[in-house]
Structures are given as structure tokens and as C-alpha cells.
Design a protein around this motif. Structure first.
Motif, mmCIF file in Angstrom:
data_model
loop_
_atom_site.group_PDB
_atom_site.id
_atom_site.type_symbol
_atom_site.label_atom_id
_atom_site.label_comp_id
_atom_site.label_asym_id
_atom_site.label_seq_id
_atom_site.Cartn_x
_atom_site.Cartn_y
_atom_site.Cartn_z
ATOM 1 N N TYR A 126 1.031 -1.426 -0.463
ATOM 2 C CA TYR A 126 -0.226 0.341 0.005
ATOM 3 C C TYR A 126 1.228 1.384 0.103
ATOM 4 N N GLY A 127 0.357 2.415 -0.252
ATOM 5 C CA GLY A 127 1.260 3.591 -0.620
ATOM 6 C C GLY A 127 1.545 4.119 -1.965
ATOM 7 N N LYS A 128 2.780 4.724 -2.270
ATOM 8 C CA LYS A 128 2.693 5.073 -3.855
ATOM 9 C C LYS A 128 2.805 4.191 -4.050
ATOM 10 N N ASP A 129 3.747 2.842 -3.741
ATOM 11 C CA ASP A 129 3.732 2.158 -5.183
ATOM 12 C C ASP A 129 3.017 0.754 -4.989
ATOM 13 N N CYS A 130 2.217 1.120 -4.815
ATOM 14 C CA CYS A 130 1.419 0.031 -4.174
ATOM 15 C C CYS A 130 1.236 -1.540 -5.443
ATOM 16 N N SER A 131 0.666 -2.631 -4.907
ATOM 17 C CA SER A 131 0.945 -3.602 -5.433
ATOM 18 C C SER A 131 -0.552 -4.406 -5.358
ATOM 19 N N TYR A 132 -1.222 -5.202 -5.832
ATOM 20 C CA TYR A 132 -1.851 -6.489 -5.526
ATOM 21 C C TYR A 132 -1.993 -7.786 -5.972
ATOM 22 N N PRO A 133 -1.342 -8.963 -5.331
ATOM 23 C CA PRO A 133 -0.984 -9.741 -5.859
ATOM 24 C C PRO A 133 -2.194 -10.747 -6.848
ATOM 25 N N ASN A 134 -3.427 -10.058 -6.294
ATOM 26 C CA ASN A 134 -4.954 -11.323 -6.889
ATOM 27 C C ASN A 134 -4.579 -12.453 -6.634
ATOM 28 N N LEU A 135 -4.831 -13.393 -6.290
ATOM 29 C CA LEU A 135 -4.226 -15.066 -5.355
ATOM 30 C C LEU A 135 -5.897 -15.282 -4.547
ATOM 31 N N LEU A 136 -5.988 -16.793 -4.924
ATOM 32 C CA LEU A 136 -6.585 -17.286 -4.960
ATOM 33 C C LEU A 136 -6.070 -18.380 -3.534
ATOM 34 N N ILE A 137 -6.563 -18.654 -2.041
ATOM 35 C CA ILE A 137 -5.695 -19.222 -0.988
ATOM 36 C C ILE A 137 -6.999 -20.039 -1.057
ATOM 37 N N PRO A 138 -6.193 -22.160 -0.683
ATOM 38 C CA PRO A 138 -6.945 -22.842 -0.865
ATOM 39 C C PRO A 138 -7.686 -22.680 0.341
ATOM 40 N N GLU A 139 -8.504 -23.862 1.027
ATOM 41 C CA GLU A 139 -9.076 -24.108 1.759
ATOM 42 C C GLU A 139 -8.801 -24.858 2.973
ATOM 43 N N GLU A 140 -7.304 -25.779 2.300
ATOM 44 C CA GLU A 140 -6.330 -26.356 3.439
ATOM 45 C C GLU A 140 -5.402 -25.260 3.846
ATOM 46 N N VAL A 141 -5.174 -23.210 3.349
ATOM 47 C CA VAL A 141 -4.791 -23.393 4.188
ATOM 48 C C VAL A 141 -5.343 -21.682 4.816
ATOM 49 N N ILE A 142 -6.462 -21.436 3.727
ATOM 50 C CA ILE A 142 -7.481 -20.216 4.380
ATOM 51 C C ILE A 142 -8.506 -20.994 5.867
ATOM 52 N N GLN A 143 -9.146 -22.437 6.111
ATOM 53 C CA GLN A 143 -10.011 -22.515 6.549
ATOM 54 C C GLN A 143 -11.085 -22.204 7.035
ATOM 55 N N THR A 144 -11.671 -21.064 6.756
ATOM 56 C CA THR A 144 -12.926 -20.745 6.922
ATOM 57 C C THR A 144 -13.724 -20.789 6.514
ATOM 58 N N ASP A 145 -14.943 -21.316 6.890
ATOM 59 C CA ASP A 145 -16.338 -21.759 6.628
ATOM 60 C C ASP A 145 -15.980 -21.963 5.557
ATOM 61 N N SER A 146 -16.586 -23.274 4.765
ATOM 62 C CA SER A 146 -16.706 -23.643 3.659
ATOM 63 C C SER A 146 -17.231 -23.787 2.736
ATOM 64 N N LEU A 147 -19.128 -23.104 3.033
ATOM 65 C CA LEU A 147 -20.301 -23.259 3.189
ATOM 66 C C LEU A 147 -20.687 -23.108 1.652
ATOM 67 N N LEU A 148 -19.561 -21.061 1.400
ATOM 68 C CA LEU A 148 -19.946 -20.316 0.558
ATOM 69 C C LEU A 148 -19.501 -21.478 -0.609
ATOM 70 N N TYR A 149 -17.615 -21.435 -1.184
ATOM 71 C CA TYR A 149 -17.556 -21.906 -2.253
ATOM 72 C C TYR A 149 -17.884 -23.198 -2.653
ATOM 73 N N SER A 150 -18.635 -24.026 -1.203
ATOM 74 C CA SER A 150 -18.303 -25.628 -1.745
ATOM 75 C C SER A 150 -19.860 -26.105 -2.436
ATOM 76 N N SER A 151 -20.797 -24.685 -2.049
ATOM 77 C CA SER A 151 -22.201 -24.239 -2.841
ATOM 78 C C SER A 151 -21.827 -24.675 -3.928
ATOM 79 N N ASN A 152 -20.774 -23.948 -4.411
ATOM 80 C CA ASN A 152 -20.683 -24.273 -6.425
ATOM 81 C C ASN A 152 -20.249 -25.430 -6.665
#
Length: 458
Positions: free
Chosen positions: A303-329
Motif C-alpha cells: 500500500y502507499g505510493k508503489d502499491c501492488s495487489y497479487p490477486n491470489l486465491l487461497i486454497p481451503e487447506e490454507v485459509i480454513q474459513t467456513d466452507s459453505l460459500l465456495y463448496s456450494s458451487n
């Protein structure tokens, strides 16, 4: 000799790619490729967003003012929109009747610190009651009232949709959004190619309602994909106009709405997060930035003057948040298939859905103002986001007089011992879990304090 050398280089490159693909771990983040987006006029987009007829059916304006909606002029609008609440647009229906319909700010604006902030996700909505009886009452009134033929004609598509979807949109608690469920229900009543309405369901509807927290619109300019699971690919405008399915007659009407959406996207891209309103401890924030760069930057960017954003998807094994949203697909693929065979995928700027087992690591601009946290809004403030041991199983906040603690930052809340009512967020329910994103647990209390001070600057 030169051609042999080239062949050798190409063979080596292919071998390396093959090795990389074969040895890619299921826990590795996945980069989202950028897609071409339309450009437009931000000022025209604001006018269309707050005055446009992207819903061409609604409540007759006289009846709306009699009791189906409160007055208010937070946006300073004139004409027929004067004294219409900011989350509704007054427009002229195709048959000439003046009507009032919900607009995008139902979900994408919120009163915050005494102001309406457009682009802030509405985390104060209440979907805990079934609105079917209200729609039926409106229908009976219009069929019996003066000028009934034209007024009912102008309201018919709106009433029909509300009656059809309301029984399926009742949440367990206030403050969560039901956009995913609504989109699926509207798709289930429409032909994907023509958008013609069917009174009977054309797709099966799962039992679970997926609760979400509305992401801030000002983040969209950095992202290569929409939605928490990053499955909205291609033209963002096609997803932004999906609310049109509530009342749309056919795809010719959808095409007319689509012709304005590039301007709406330009307006959304112009939005900036609100600045933190209190003095920031610069020395502590500098320390927090170093911690951020060590533990958070790889997924959430700089963030700041030379900001960048990596646009990364984090797999379920890593993030481990509630799975209902992605699993519904995957458990209910009929909705993904409906979209990917629909009018939305046609023309010069198509869109598509690409499921993924996990979630996107979002940009963090304005994070201090966007509690509650995680994709389902299960965590009330930044301290509990960064220390999972402190996350309450049951917590209340005041929806009648919402109190935001800018020091925490996050919502002022009360920990409960059980689910005591509709104001209580119950993290034991399916889809409402507050697990995962435990990366801050490894920090000391002092490090977390410094990191939060830095996050206030974003």
C-alpha cells in the motif's frame, strides 16, 4: 545449429513447466489472470446508479410514501427522487406510472459515523423475517385501489418476484447478506437464454442460506475477479447488473440496462475508502508496517505510493474459513451451469463463473471501517480477527443504534453465552463459523497492536 539450440531451449522450458505443474502443491496460492473491463463516465454512472431504471417495476410512488417506505434525502436528489430514501430509486415504469424500486445501495451503502458512505457494504441489513405477507398485502391493495389496472401493471413483476423468493430468504441473524441466495432463486425462475419468467422453479434450491458480508466496492478496481471465491470472471458489468433479474422482462431490456453498466463500473472505480478519523501513532504504525510486510504482504499486497495487489486465491487447506460459500458451487452446480449458459456469457463483453475451493485474499484498503470480518461477517473487530482465541462464539451488536468503535476498530459488541435472539451472531451454525485465518495468532500482543495501527492507515 541455431535451430537445434532453440529446440533445446524450448524442450528445457517445457520440461520445467511440466515439473512445476506436477509438483504444484494443493496449498499453493492460485493467481487470477486479469480480464478486459469496459470503461465509461463515472458521473453518468453515479446518476444511473442513484436515479436509473435498472429495475422497471416497483411500488407506485404514492403508495410508497403512504407507508411502504420512509422519507429521506441523504443524497440531495431532486425531481421525483426528492425525499426518497437513498436505497431506492423513483423512476417512470414502461406504462408511464411513477414507481419506487430498491437500488444497488440497499447492499452497497451504509450510514457510518453519521454519513451515508456509498461503496461501504451494508452490514446492518435485516433478512430475519419472511416478507411474503407484505408483498401479498401490496398486491391485494393495488388490485382493489383506484387506478388499479395501471398501478398493478407497473408493480406486477416486482410483486411476483418478491412473493416467489421471500420464503427462501430468511436468515438466522441480522447483519448478514443473502445476495448469493437471491441470485440463485432468480435464476431458478428464469430461462437462461431469454430471461423469461417461470412461476415454477426450473432448478432445485438447496436448503442452506449462505450468509455473507458485503465487500467494499472501492476494492473492485484492484481485483481480477469478483466475489469472495473469485469465481466471477470476465466482464464485471454483467455481474453488477444481475439485480436486474428481479424485474426484467426479457434480454432486450437487459441489454438496455447493460448499455449503462460501463458508466456504473467507472463510478465504482472512482470510489475511495474513508480516511481514519483519529490521529495515528506514526512510530507504532511504522513498526506495524514491518510486521505486515513480513506476515501479510504476500497475500494482501502493498500500500502507499508503489502499491501492488497479487490477486491470489487461497486454497481451503490454507485459509480454513467456513466452507459453505465456495463448496456450494460444487454441491449445487446447477446455478454455475445456468450462468455459464446464459445471456450473460454472450456478446462482446461476456462473463463466466469459475469455481475454486477456497477464497480470494482481498485488498485491505479501508479495512478499519469494514467490520465485521471474514466473508461471512463472523468476526466483530480487528483484534479478534488477528487473535482467533478471542473470537466470541455468540455475540450481539445494537442494530437500532449501531455503535462503531474506531479505536478497536470494529463493531462494539457483547459476548453472549448462547444464541439469544436475532441480534446474536451464532458461529455454531452452518455457514456462520468463525474459524480460519489464524495467521495473526503467532504474533505477540504488542505486535498485533502495532499491526492494527498500521492497518488504520490503509
Amino acid at each position: 545449429m541455431k535451430s537445434v539450440f532453440i529446440i533445446f531451449i524450448l524442450s528445457a522450458a517445457c520440461a520445467f513447466c511440466s515439473f512445476f505443474i506436477k509438483n504444484k502443491k494443493p496449498t499453493d496460492p492460485v493467481y487470477i489472470e486479469a480480464s478486459q473491463q469496459r470503461t465509461g463516465d463515472a458521473e453518468a454512472g453515479y446518476i444511473y446508479l442513484t436515479e436509473g431504471d435498472y429495475l422497471k417495476s416497483g411500488i407506485p410512488i404514492g403508495l410508497f410514501k403512504m407507508g411502504f417506505g420512509k422519507s429521506g434525502n441523504d443524497l440531495g436528489r431532486e425531481g421525483i427522487n426528492k425525499n426518497i430514501p437513498y436505497s431506492f430509486n423513483a423512476v417512470i415504469a414502461p406504462n408511464g406510472e411513477k414507481i419506487v424500486s430498491p437500488n444497488c445501495l440497499q447492499c452497497h451503502a451504509q450510514e457510518f459515523n453519521g454519513k451515508i458512505v456509498i461503496g461501504m457494504g451494508n452490514s446492518l441489513s435485516d433478512y430475519t423475517s419472511n416478507r411474503t405477507s407484505t408483498a401479498k398485502l401490496l398486491e391485494r391493495f393495488l388490485k382493489a385501489g383506484p387506478g388499479k389496472e395501471k398501478k398493478y401493471e407497473a408493480a406486477e413483476n416486482f410483486i411476483r418476484s418478491v412473493e416467489a423468493v421471500s420464503p427462501y430468504l430468511v436468515t438466522e441473524t441480522k447483519g448478514v447478506n443473502i445476495a448469493d441466495r437471491l441470485a440463485a432463486l432468480l435464476a431458478a425462475h428464469r430461462d437462461p437464454k431469454s430471461f423469461k419468467w417461470s412461476d415454477s422453479l426450473l432448478l432445485s434450491i438447496p436448503e442452506e442460506i449462505i450468509p455473507t458480508d458485503v465487500p467494499a466496492w472501492w476494492l473492485l478496481k484492484k481485483k481480477h475477479a469478483m466475489f469472495y471465491n473469485g469465481f466471477g470472471r470476465g466482464d464485471f458489468g454483467r455481474f453488477l447488473m444481475a439485480s436486474n433479474l428481479l424485474t426484467v422482462t426479457d434480454t432486450s431490456e437487459a441489454a438496455e440496462v447493460d448499455s449503462h453498466i460501463n458508466d456504473v463500473l467507472a463510478y465504482i472505480y472512482s470510489l475511495q475508502p474513508p480516511a481514519y478519523p483519529k490521529p495515528i501513532n506514526a512510530k507504532l504504525a511504522d513498526k506495524g508496517q514491518l510486521i505486515f510486510e513480513q506476515y501479510c504482504m504476500d497475500c494482501h499486497g502493498t500500500y502507499g505510493k508503489d502499491c501492488s495487489y497479487p490477486n491470489l486465491l487461497i486454497p481451503e487447506e490454507v485459509i480454513q474459513t467456513d466452507s459453505l460459500l465456495y463448496s456450494s458451487n460444487y454441491s449445487s452446480p446447477q446455478f454455475v451451469n445456468w450462468f455459464n449458459q446464459s445471456w450473460f456469457t454472450s456478446g462482446d463483453h461476456p462473463a463466466k463463473l469459475v469455481p475454486f475451493r477456497g477464497y480470494i485474499a482481498p485488498p485491505l484498503d479501508g479495512i478499519w471501517a469494514t467490520a465485521p470480518y471474514l466473508h461471512n461477517g463472523s468476526v466483530p473487530n480487528l483484534e479478534t480477527l488477528l487473535n482467533s482465541k478471542l473470537r466470541p462464539k455468540y455475540w450481539d451488536r445494537n442494530f437500532d443504534d449501531p455503535q462503531y468503535d474506531v479505536d478497536a476498530p470494529g463493531w462494539k459488541f457483547k459476548t453472549e453465552t448462547s444464541a439469544s435472539g436475532k441480534n446474536t451472531y451464532n458461529t455454531t451454525l452452518k455457514g456462520y463459523r468463525n474459524t480460519g485465518h489464524t495467521f495473526g495468532d503467532q504474533l505477540s500482543d504488542d505486535e498485533r497492536t502495532a499491526l492494527i495501527e498500521y492497518l488504520k492507515t490503509l
